[in-house]
Scaffold this motif. Structure first.
Motif, PDB file in Angstrom:
ATOM      1  N   TYR A 198      12.314   3.821   3.184  1.00 53.40           N
ATOM      2  CA  TYR A 198      11.051   3.150   2.514  1.00 53.40           C
ATOM      3  C   TYR A 198       9.766   4.148   2.247  1.00 53.40           C
ATOM      4  O   TYR A 198       9.539   5.012   3.441  1.00 53.40           O
ATOM      5  CB  TYR A 198      10.696   2.129   3.420  1.00 53.40           C
ATOM      6  N   ALA A 199       8.981   4.253   1.125  1.00 49.04           N
ATOM      7  CA  ALA A 199       7.735   4.757   1.259  1.00 49.04           C
ATOM      8  C   ALA A 199       6.918   4.108   0.348  1.00 49.04           C
ATOM      9  O   ALA A 199       6.999   2.839  -0.243  1.00 49.04           O
ATOM     10  CB  ALA A 199       8.092   5.842   0.216  1.00 49.04           C
ATOM     11  N   ARG A 200       5.481   4.239   0.836  1.00 49.22           N
ATOM     12  CA  ARG A 200       4.373   3.458   0.401  1.00 49.22           C
ATOM     13  C   ARG A 200       3.409   4.406   0.102  1.00 49.22           C
ATOM     14  O   ARG A 200       3.399   5.343   0.737  1.00 49.22           O
ATOM     15  CB  ARG A 200       4.008   2.396   1.301  1.00 49.22           C
ATOM     16  N   ALA A 201       2.506   4.053  -0.884  1.00 49.31           N
ATOM     17  CA  ALA A 201       1.485   4.998  -1.260  1.00 49.31           C
ATOM     18  C   ALA A 201      -0.019   3.949  -1.232  1.00 49.31           C
ATOM     19  O   ALA A 201       0.134   2.990  -1.718  1.00 49.31           O
ATOM     20  CB  ALA A 201       1.418   5.839  -2.573  1.00 49.31           C
ATOM     21  N   PHE A 202      -1.068   4.545  -0.794  1.00 47.63           N
ATOM     22  CA  PHE A 202      -2.268   4.002  -0.870  1.00 47.63           C
ATOM     23  C   PHE A 202      -3.453   4.710  -1.335  1.00 47.63           C
ATOM     24  O   PHE A 202      -3.395   6.067  -1.216  1.00 47.63           O
ATOM     25  CB  PHE A 202      -2.592   3.467   0.579  1.00 47.63           C
ATOM     26  N   ASP A 203      -4.195   4.079  -2.048  1.00 45.26           N
ATOM     27  CA  ASP A 203      -5.482   5.009  -2.328  1.00 45.26           C
ATOM     28  C   ASP A 203      -6.521   5.028  -1.181  1.00 45.26           C
ATOM     29  O   ASP A 203      -6.261   4.487  -0.078  1.00 45.26           O
ATOM     30  CB  ASP A 203      -6.016   4.406  -3.792  1.00 45.26           C
TER      31      ASP A 203
END
Length: 41
Positions: free
Chosen positions: A29-34
């Protein structure tokens, strides 16, 4: 590099993207946040 937590937080700018990847399971799983903590995916 030897940074404490405040130094790390101060490095986050408007153009920063934080990416987290979980490789510990069979499905990754991967997630990106600003820089505001808003989820981009």
């Amino acid at each position: 590099m030897n940074f404490n937590q405040n130094n790390k937080i101060n490095q986050v700018k408007e153009e920063t993207i934080v990416i987290g990847i979980d490789i510990a399971s069979e499905i990754h799983y991967a997630r990106a946040f600003d820089w505001r903590g808003i989820d981009l995916w």
